[in-house]
Design a protein around this motif. Structure first.
Motif, short mmCIF file in Angstrom:
data_model
loop_
_atom_site.label_atom_id
_atom_site.label_comp_id
_atom_site.label_asym_id
_atom_site.label_seq_id
_atom_site.Cartn_x
_atom_site.Cartn_y
_atom_site.Cartn_z
N SER A 84 0.81 -1.22 0.00
CA SER A 84 0.00 0.00 0.00
C SER A 84 0.84 1.27 0.00
N LEU A 85 2.14 1.16 0.16
CA LEU A 85 3.00 2.34 0.14
C LEU A 85 2.98 2.98 -1.24
N SER A 86 3.48 4.20 -1.30
CA SER A 86 3.64 4.84 -2.61
C SER A 86 4.62 4.06 -3.45
N ASP A 87 4.55 4.25 -4.76
CA ASP A 87 5.45 3.51 -5.65
C ASP A 87 6.90 3.74 -5.29
N ILE A 88 7.26 4.99 -5.06
CA ILE A 88 8.67 5.30 -4.81
C ILE A 88 9.12 4.76 -3.46
N ALA A 89 8.25 4.83 -2.44
CA ALA A 89 8.61 4.31 -1.12
C ALA A 89 8.79 2.80 -1.17
N TRP A 90 7.87 2.12 -1.87
CA TRP A 90 7.96 0.66 -1.98
C TRP A 90 9.25 0.26 -2.71
N LEU A 91 9.56 0.97 -3.78
CA LEU A 91 10.77 0.65 -4.55
C LEU A 91 12.03 0.95 -3.75
N ASP A 92 12.03 2.06 -3.01
CA ASP A 92 13.19 2.38 -2.17
C ASP A 92 13.44 1.27 -1.15
N ASN A 93 12.37 0.80 -0.50
CA ASN A 93 12.51 -0.28 0.48
C ASN A 93 13.01 -1.56 -0.18
N GLU A 140 4.21 -8.40 3.38
CA GLU A 140 5.03 -7.19 3.54
C GLU A 140 6.52 -7.46 3.33
N HIS A 141 6.86 -8.68 2.93
CA HIS A 141 8.28 -9.03 2.84
C HIS A 141 8.63 -9.74 1.53
N TRP A 142 8.05 -9.30 0.44
CA TRP A 142 8.44 -9.83 -0.87
C TRP A 142 9.95 -9.68 -1.06
N HIS A 143 10.43 -8.47 -0.73
CA HIS A 143 11.83 -8.14 -0.97
C HIS A 143 12.78 -9.03 -0.18
N TYR A 144 12.43 -9.35 1.05
CA TYR A 144 13.27 -10.20 1.89
C TYR A 144 13.36 -11.61 1.31
N ALA A 145 12.20 -12.16 0.94
CA ALA A 145 12.19 -13.51 0.36
C ALA A 145 12.97 -13.55 -0.95
N ALA A 146 12.80 -12.52 -1.77
CA ALA A 146 13.52 -12.48 -3.05
C ALA A 146 15.02 -12.41 -2.84
N ALA A 147 15.45 -11.61 -1.87
CA ALA A 147 16.88 -11.49 -1.60
C ALA A 147 17.47 -12.81 -1.12
N LYS A 148 16.77 -13.49 -0.23
CA LYS A 148 17.29 -14.75 0.30
C LYS A 148 17.23 -15.86 -0.76
N GLY A 149 16.21 -15.83 -1.62
CA GLY A 149 16.19 -16.77 -2.73
C GLY A 149 17.36 -16.55 -3.66
N GLY A 150 17.70 -15.28 -3.90
CA GLY A 150 18.85 -14.96 -4.72
C GLY A 150 20.15 -15.40 -4.07
N MET A 151 20.24 -15.26 -2.76
CA MET A 151 21.45 -15.69 -2.04
C MET A 151 21.66 -17.19 -2.20
N ILE A 152 20.57 -17.96 -2.11
CA ILE A 152 20.68 -19.41 -2.26
C ILE A 152 21.16 -19.77 -3.66
N ALA A 153 20.61 -19.12 -4.68
CA ALA A 153 21.05 -19.38 -6.05
C ALA A 153 22.50 -19.00 -6.26
N MET A 154 22.91 -17.88 -5.69
CA MET A 154 24.30 -17.45 -5.79
C MET A 154 25.22 -18.47 -5.12
N HIS A 155 24.84 -18.91 -3.93
CA HIS A 155 25.63 -19.92 -3.20
C HIS A 155 25.83 -21.17 -4.03
N LYS A 156 24.78 -21.66 -4.65
CA LYS A 156 24.88 -22.89 -5.44
C LYS A 156 25.81 -22.68 -6.63
N THR A 157 25.75 -21.50 -7.22
CA THR A 157 26.62 -21.19 -8.36
C THR A 157 28.08 -21.18 -7.94
#
Length: 238
Positions: A84-93, A140-157
């Motif tokens: 529900s945040l503004s577009d810019i606030a959501w993107l900044d977070n 409220e934590h799409w970004h957190y899950a995405a970051a940790k999913g990326g970390m797992i993929a990076m680790h495997k690589t």
């Protein structure tokens, strides 16, 4: 003489502090990190700053007399980002969380891999990821899950591409971990309702996650490289 040196990010509290304590108990020279230095063993670096990972790595190398053997990517940001945040606030977070939780870890991992390749010796990276990287997280934590999913993929690589050069990578995926006062922690995340989703009946202690990280850093067989270790009280099983 101790020749093992580790850089542990986010070592000022919680899981990172517990990892630093346990590594030091095993004779490892630990170079700590926090957003702001609070003692002589800690390098201050705000990982939200794009230039901070390079400064942190250079400072750690100097303190380690030109050698770092272990990198523990533990620093992280867990902050709500309602849609529900503004577009810019959501993107900044979103961008702040991805930079701290994933991009900074990637930069430090890159520096470490290049360091070990140039030195002709191996090294170990231990990534503190999250159950959220597999299971997802709250609305409220799409970004957190995405970051940790990326970390797992990076680790495997990293594990797949550099094992032959003696560079090992391990990842740990905690569920909820009590890094604050227990009552406040549970209350902020749903109280008893949170525990109902954990068959073990409690959240993890930082010392439990640190024990796994210390094992990965010092004792895990090389054949375990690429492994992702779950530590979530059976709240998510794969």
């Amino acid at each position: 003489m101790n020749l093992t040196t580790a850089l542990v990010t986010g070592s000022s509290r919680g899981i990172g502090a517990a990892i630093a304590v346990q590594l030091r108990a095993r004779g490892v020279t630990v170079i700590g990190h926090a957003s702001k230095a609070h003692d002589a063993d800690t390098i201050g670096a705000d990982l939200a700053d794009p230039a901070a990972p390079a400064r942190l790595w250079d400072a750690a190398l100097e303190r380690g007399n030109g050698r770092i053997d272990i990198l523990v990517n533990n620093a992280g940001l867990f902050a709500a980002n309602p849609i529900s945040l503004s577009d810019i606030a959501w993107l900044d977070n979103w961008e702040d969380t991805l930079r701290i939780n994933l991009t900074a870890a990637a930069e430090l991992s890159r520096f470490a891999v290049r360091h070990w390749l140039a030195g002709g010796r191996g090294g170990r990276v231990v990534h503190i990821a999250s159950r959220a990287g597999y299971r997802g997280d709250s609305p409220e934590h799409w970004h957190y899950a995405a970051a940790k999913g990326g970390m797992i993929a990076m680790h495997k690589t990293i594990a797949r591409q550099y094992a032959a050069q003696g560079i090992m990578s391990y990842a740990i995926c905690p569920g909820f971990t009590d890094t604050a006062m227990a009552g406040d922690y549970l209350a902020s995340r749903g109280g008893p309702g949170l525990l109902a989703d954990i068959p073990l009946g409690r959240v993890a202690a930082p010392e439990e996650i640190a024990a796994i990280a210390t094992f990965c850093a010092l004792d895990a067989p090389e054949s375990m490289t690429g492994t992702v270790i779950d530590a979530n009280g059976a709240s998510y099983v794969r």
